[in-house]
Design a protein around this motif. Structure first.
Motif, PDB file in Angstrom:
ATOM      1  N   LEU A  69     -38.734  -3.874  -2.211  1.00 11.28           N
ATOM      2  CA  LEU A  69     -38.090  -2.608  -2.559  1.00 11.28           C
ATOM      3  C   LEU A  69     -39.156  -1.542  -2.815  1.00 11.28           C
ATOM      4  CD1 LEU A  69     -35.295  -3.770  -5.038  1.00 11.28           C
ATOM      5  CD2 LEU A  69     -35.005  -3.037  -2.669  1.00 11.28           C
ATOM      6  N   HIS A  70     -38.962  -0.363  -2.236  1.00  7.06           N
ATOM      7  CA  HIS A  70     -39.878   0.764  -2.442  1.00  7.06           C
ATOM      8  C   HIS A  70     -39.033   2.003  -2.715  1.00  7.06           C
ATOM      9  CE1 HIS A  70     -43.109  -1.740  -0.898  1.00  7.06           C
ATOM     10  NE2 HIS A  70     -42.363  -2.003   0.157  1.00  7.06           N
ATOM     11  N   LEU A  71     -39.215   2.626  -3.857  1.00  2.97           N
ATOM     12  CA  LEU A  71     -38.432   3.802  -4.207  1.00  2.97           C
ATOM     13  C   LEU A  71     -38.973   5.048  -3.523  1.00  2.97           C
ATOM     14  CD1 LEU A  71     -37.904   3.117  -8.002  1.00  2.97           C
ATOM     15  CD2 LEU A  71     -36.100   3.375  -6.302  1.00  2.97           C
ATOM     16  N   SER A  72     -38.057   5.910  -3.104  1.00  2.30           N
ATOM     17  CA  SER A  72     -38.435   7.213  -2.560  1.00  2.30           C
ATOM     18  C   SER A  72     -37.273   8.164  -2.801  1.00  2.30           C
ATOM     19  CB  SER A  72     -38.735   7.130  -1.068  1.00  2.30           C
ATOM     20  OG  SER A  72     -37.576   6.733  -0.353  1.00  2.30           O
ATOM     21  N   SER A  73     -37.593   9.428  -2.922  1.00  4.78           N
ATOM     22  CA  SER A  73     -36.538  10.412  -3.152  1.00  4.78           C
ATOM     23  C   SER A  73     -37.049  11.794  -2.765  1.00  4.78           C
ATOM     24  CB  SER A  73     -36.104  10.418  -4.623  1.00  4.78           C
ATOM     25  OG  SER A  73     -35.142  11.422  -4.851  1.00  4.78           O
ATOM     26  N   ASP A  74     -36.181  12.600  -2.199  1.00  4.98           N
ATOM     27  CA  ASP A  74     -36.548  13.987  -1.889  1.00  4.98           C
ATOM     28  C   ASP A  74     -35.486  14.947  -2.425  1.00  4.98           C
ATOM     29  OD1 ASP A  74     -34.502  13.367  -0.204  1.00  4.98           O
ATOM     30  OD2 ASP A  74     -35.539  13.885   1.659  1.00  4.98           O
ATOM     31  N   LYS A  75     -34.828  14.530  -3.520  1.00  2.95           N
ATOM     32  CA  LYS A  75     -33.790  15.368  -4.114  1.00  2.95           C
ATOM     33  C   LYS A  75     -34.399  16.508  -4.928  1.00  2.95           C
ATOM     34  CE  LYS A  75     -30.566  11.497  -4.789  1.00  2.95           C
ATOM     35  NZ  LYS A  75     -29.858  10.707  -5.815  1.00  2.95           N
ATOM     36  N   ARG A  76     -33.622  17.529  -5.168  1.00  3.52           N
ATOM     37  CA  ARG A  76     -33.994  18.541  -6.163  1.00  3.52           C
ATOM     38  C   ARG A  76     -33.743  17.944  -7.543  1.00  3.52           C
ATOM     39  NH1 ARG A  76     -30.532  23.607  -5.742  1.00  3.52           N
ATOM     40  NH2 ARG A  76     -28.953  21.984  -5.984  1.00  3.52           N
ATOM     41  N   VAL A  77     -34.472  18.434  -8.541  1.00  2.00           N
ATOM     42  CA  VAL A  77     -34.308  17.887  -9.889  1.00  2.00           C
ATOM     43  C   VAL A  77     -32.865  18.032 -10.363  1.00  2.00           C
ATOM     44  CG1 VAL A  77     -35.008  20.034 -11.084  1.00  2.00           C
ATOM     45  CG2 VAL A  77     -35.316  17.799 -12.214  1.00  2.00           C
ATOM     46  N   GLU A  78     -32.198  19.122  -9.948  1.00  2.00           N
ATOM     47  CA  GLU A  78     -30.812  19.354 -10.371  1.00  2.00           C
ATOM     48  C   GLU A  78     -29.852  18.321  -9.781  1.00  2.00           C
ATOM     49  OE1 GLU A  78     -32.692  21.595  -8.865  1.00  2.00           O
ATOM     50  OE2 GLU A  78     -33.046  23.218 -10.310  1.00  2.00           O
ATOM     51  N   ASP A  79     -30.268  17.669  -8.707  1.00  8.12           N
ATOM     52  CA  ASP A  79     -29.377  16.741  -8.014  1.00  8.12           C
ATOM     53  C   ASP A  79     -29.588  15.281  -8.420  1.00  8.12           C
ATOM     54  OD1 ASP A  79     -28.267  18.860  -6.594  1.00  8.12           O
ATOM     55  OD2 ASP A  79     -29.753  18.701  -4.984  1.00  8.12           O
ATOM     56  N   LEU A  80     -30.521  15.031  -9.334  1.00  9.99           N
ATOM     57  CA  LEU A  80     -30.750  13.667  -9.790  1.00  9.99           C
ATOM     58  C   LEU A  80     -29.538  13.176 -10.587  1.00  9.99           C
ATOM     59  CD1 LEU A  80     -34.447  13.851 -11.074  1.00  9.99           C
ATOM     60  CD2 LEU A  80     -33.622  13.186  -8.802  1.00  9.99           C
ATOM     61  N   THR A  81     -29.310  11.875 -10.548  1.00 15.81           N
ATOM     62  CA  THR A  81     -28.220  11.256 -11.304  1.00 15.81           C
ATOM     63  C   THR A  81     -28.791  10.428 -12.448  1.00 15.81           C
ATOM     64  OG1 THR A  81     -26.752  11.161  -9.391  1.00 15.81           O
ATOM     65  CG2 THR A  81     -26.283   9.624 -11.194  1.00 15.81           C
ATOM     66  N   VAL A  82     -28.287  10.684 -13.650  1.00 14.97           N
ATOM     67  CA  VAL A  82     -28.711   9.949 -14.843  1.00 14.97           C
ATOM     68  C   VAL A  82     -27.725   8.815 -15.088  1.00 14.97           C
ATOM     69  CG1 VAL A  82     -29.267  10.093 -17.301  1.00 14.97           C
ATOM     70  CG2 VAL A  82     -29.651  12.071 -15.812  1.00 14.97           C
ATOM     71  N   VAL A  83     -28.244   7.609 -15.222  1.00 17.57           N
ATOM     72  CA  VAL A  83     -27.384   6.467 -15.517  1.00 17.57           C
ATOM     73  C   VAL A  83     -27.281   6.331 -17.035  1.00 17.57           C
ATOM     74  CG1 VAL A  83     -29.258   4.758 -15.361  1.00 17.57           C
ATOM     75  CG2 VAL A  83     -26.913   4.059 -14.926  1.00 17.57           C
ATOM     76  N   VAL A  84     -26.060   6.249 -17.540  1.00 19.26           N
ATOM     77  CA  VAL A  84     -25.823   6.295 -18.984  1.00 19.26           C
ATOM     78  C   VAL A  84     -24.997   5.085 -19.433  1.00 19.26           C
ATOM     79  CG1 VAL A  84     -25.936   8.819 -19.082  1.00 19.26           C
ATOM     80  CG2 VAL A  84     -23.724   7.708 -18.696  1.00 19.26           C
ATOM     81  N   SER A  85     -25.044   4.814 -20.737  1.00 23.50           N
ATOM     82  CA  SER A  85     -24.303   3.696 -21.318  1.00 23.50           C
ATOM     83  C   SER A  85     -22.843   4.056 -21.525  1.00 23.50           C
ATOM     84  CB  SER A  85     -24.910   3.305 -22.665  1.00 23.50           C
ATOM     85  OG  SER A  85     -26.208   2.798 -22.504  1.00 23.50           O
ATOM     86  N   ARG A  86     -22.013   3.022 -21.500  1.00 28.55           N
ATOM     87  CA  ARG A  86     -20.618   3.218 -21.880  1.00 28.55           C
ATOM     88  C   ARG A  86     -20.467   3.197 -23.387  1.00 28.55           C
ATOM     89  NH1 ARG A  86     -20.015  -0.357 -17.455  1.00 28.55           N
ATOM     90  NH2 ARG A  86     -19.003   0.645 -15.681  1.00 28.55           N
ATOM     91  N   SER A  87     -21.364   2.479 -24.072  1.00 26.48           N
ATOM     92  CA  SER A  87     -21.254   2.348 -25.528  1.00 26.48           C
ATOM     93  C   SER A  87     -22.417   3.034 -26.221  1.00 26.48           C
ATOM     94  CB  SER A  87     -21.146   0.870 -25.927  1.00 26.48           C
ATOM     95  OG  SER A  87     -22.144   0.106 -25.293  1.00 26.48           O
ATOM     96  N   HIS A  88     -23.561   2.414 -26.369  1.00 27.64           N
ATOM     97  CA  HIS A  88     -24.680   2.875 -27.175  1.00 27.64           C
ATOM     98  C   HIS A  88     -25.018   4.361 -26.981  1.00 27.64           C
ATOM     99  CE1 HIS A  88     -25.075  -1.507 -26.765  1.00 27.64           C
ATOM    100  NE2 HIS A  88     -25.555  -1.456 -27.990  1.00 27.64           N
ATOM    101  N   ARG A  89     -24.246   5.217 -27.626  1.00 26.89           N
ATOM    102  CA  ARG A  89     -24.470   6.668 -27.544  1.00 26.89           C
ATOM    103  C   ARG A  89     -24.569   7.203 -28.959  1.00 26.89           C
ATOM    104  NH1 ARG A  89     -22.515   8.306 -22.298  1.00 26.89           N
ATOM    105  NH2 ARG A  89     -23.067  10.440 -22.814  1.00 26.89           N
ATOM    106  N   ASN A  90     -25.303   8.314 -29.131  1.00 30.47           N
ATOM    107  CA  ASN A  90     -25.340   8.991 -30.424  1.00 30.47           C
ATOM    108  C   ASN A  90     -25.413  10.490 -30.176  1.00 30.47           C
ATOM    109  OD1 ASN A  90     -28.276   9.847 -30.439  1.00 30.47           O
ATOM    110  ND2 ASN A  90     -28.559   7.627 -30.296  1.00 30.47           N
ATOM    111  N   VAL A  91     -25.272  11.267 -31.255  1.00 21.86           N
ATOM    112  CA  VAL A  91     -25.160  12.724 -31.128  1.00 21.86           C
ATOM    113  C   VAL A  91     -26.404  13.323 -30.480  1.00 21.86           C
ATOM    114  CG1 VAL A  91     -24.963  14.885 -32.427  1.00 21.86           C
ATOM    115  CG2 VAL A  91     -23.545  12.923 -33.052  1.00 21.86           C
ATOM    116  N   ARG A  92     -27.608  12.871 -30.907  1.00 19.96           N
ATOM    117  CA  ARG A  92     -28.835  13.440 -30.348  1.00 19.96           C
ATOM    118  C   ARG A  92     -28.978  13.111 -28.869  1.00 19.96           C
ATOM    119  NH1 ARG A  92     -33.844  11.766 -32.324  1.00 19.96           N
ATOM    120  NH2 ARG A  92     -34.823  13.771 -31.949  1.00 19.96           N
TER     121      ARG A  92
END
Length: 285
Positions: free
Chosen positions: A155-178
Motif C-alpha cells: 500500500l502506498h498513499l497518495s493524494s492530490d486533493k485540496r485541503v478543503e476536500d479532505l475527509t476527516v474520519v471521526v468517532s461515533r462515541s468518544h467525542r468531547n466539546v473541545r
C-alpha cells in the motif's frame, strides 16, 4: 531472538486466528456466543475481548517466549500495576478488540491490534479488520501491506486533493466539546464516522478518508489503541504525530497518549497540525 520477518509471520497468523475468533462471537457461531458484557471504568468488556486476549498472549508467548519480550494487553494490563517502572527493550502491545462498543452495536467497525515496540517506537504491526476480512501489516522500513485470502499487496498513499476536500474520519462515541469545536473550525469539513482506531486508519489506507484527530479530555487513548495503527499508516507514506510534530512514544511507563494527535495521508499534515494548535489556542483565551 528470531529475525523480524519470522516474528512478523507469527504475528500475522495470530492476527488472522484472532479475527476468526472475534467473528465467531460477532456472528453468534462461537461455542458459547454470550458476550457477557461488563463495564470497567465506563468502558465495555466482553467475553470476546477476554478470549482473544488470552489466545494472542498464549500463542505469542508459546512461539517467542518471555526471555526477550514483555507483553502488555489491554485486558491484562489492569492487573499488572508494578511498583517500579518496567520498560523492557522489546514489548508487545496488544488490543484484542479495538472498538468494543461498535462490536456490541454490530457496526462492523472493530479490529485487532498487535504491535511490537523496540524501546519506545513500533517496529512491527498487525491490524486485522475481521468484517472486511483484511489484515494490514508493516515493519519499520519495510512498508505496509494489506493481506486478504487471495494474498498480499503493498500500500502506498497518495493524494492530490485540496485541503478543503479532505475527509476527516471521526468517532461515533468518544467525542468531547473541545474536539467538536476543533473539528468545526478546520478547513476540511467532510466527515466520515467510523469506529475503532484501527478501522479509521484502514479507511485512510483505503483512501476512503484522509485525516484522523484524537484530542484527550478526561481520558486519553492508550498505547494499544495507537501503536499498531500508527506504523501501518506511516509505512504506507502517511504521518501520525502530536500537533507539535513530535513523534508518539510508547512503553514509557504511562500508557496514556495525552494531548492532540493527528494522523493523515501525509498531504497538508503540517498545515493541519498548525491549524489545530491555532484553533485550540482560541478556546483557551
Amino acid at each position: 531472538m528470531k529475525d523480524l520477518q519470522e516474528i512478523l509471520a507469527i504475528a500475522r497468523e495470530v492476527g488472522w486466528q484472532a479475527a476468526d475468533i472475534l467473528r465467531s462471537y460477532y456472528h453468534g457461531t462461537a461455542k458459547d456466543p454470550s458476550l457477557n458484557v461488563q463495564y470497567q471504568h465506563n468502558e465495555p468488556v466482553t467475553a470476546a475481548d477476554v478470549a482473544v486476549s488470552q489466545y494472542i498472549l498464549e500463542k505469542l508467548q508459546a512461539a517467542l517466549g518471555n526471555e526477550d519480550f514483555a507483553y502488555i494487553s489491554e485486558e491484562t494490563y489492569k492487573s499488572r500495576r508494578d511498583a517500579t517502572p518496567y520498560n523492557p527493550t522489546w514489548v508487545w502491545i496488544i488490543d484484542p478488540l479495538d472498538g468494543t462498543r461498535d462490536f456490541i452495536d454490530k457496526t462492523g467497525d472493530y479490529a485487532v491490534h498487535i504491535a511490537l515496540i523496540k524501546e519506545t517506537r513500533p517496529v512491527l504491526a498487525v491490524v486485522a479488520v475481521p468484517e472486511a476480512e483484511k489484515l494490514y501489516y508493516a515493519t519499520k522500513g519495510g512498508g505496509t501491506f494489506v493481506e486478504t485470502h487471495d494474498g498480499s499487496i503493498p500500500l502506498h498513499l497518495s493524494s492530490d486533493k485540496r485541503v478543503e476536500d479532505l475527509t476527516v474520519v471521526v468517532s461515533r462515541s468518544h467525542r468531547n466539546v473541545r474536539l467538536n469545536y476543533l473539528l468545526q473550525h478546520l478547513p476540511c469539513q467532510n466527515q466520515k464516522a467510523v469506529g475503532s482506531v484501527g478501522c479509521k486508519i484502514a479507511a485512510i489506507l483505503e483512501q476512503q478518508a484522509d485525516v484522523y484527530i484524537s484530542l484527550s479530555h478526561k481520558t486519553a487513548p492508550k498505547d494499544w489503541d495507537i501503536a499498531a495503527p500508527e506504523l501501518i499508516l506511516t509505512e504506507a507514506g502517511g504521518k501520525f504525530t502530536h500537533f507539535d510534530g513530535t513523534l508518539l512514544q510508547y512503553n514509557t511507563g504511562d500508557i496514556n497518549q495525552w494531548g492532540g494527535l493527528l494522523a493523515s495521508n501525509g498531504q497538508y499534515h503540517e498545515i493541519l497540525c498548525r491549524e489545530a494548535e491555532r484553533v485550540l489556542a482560541l478556546t483557551n483565551d
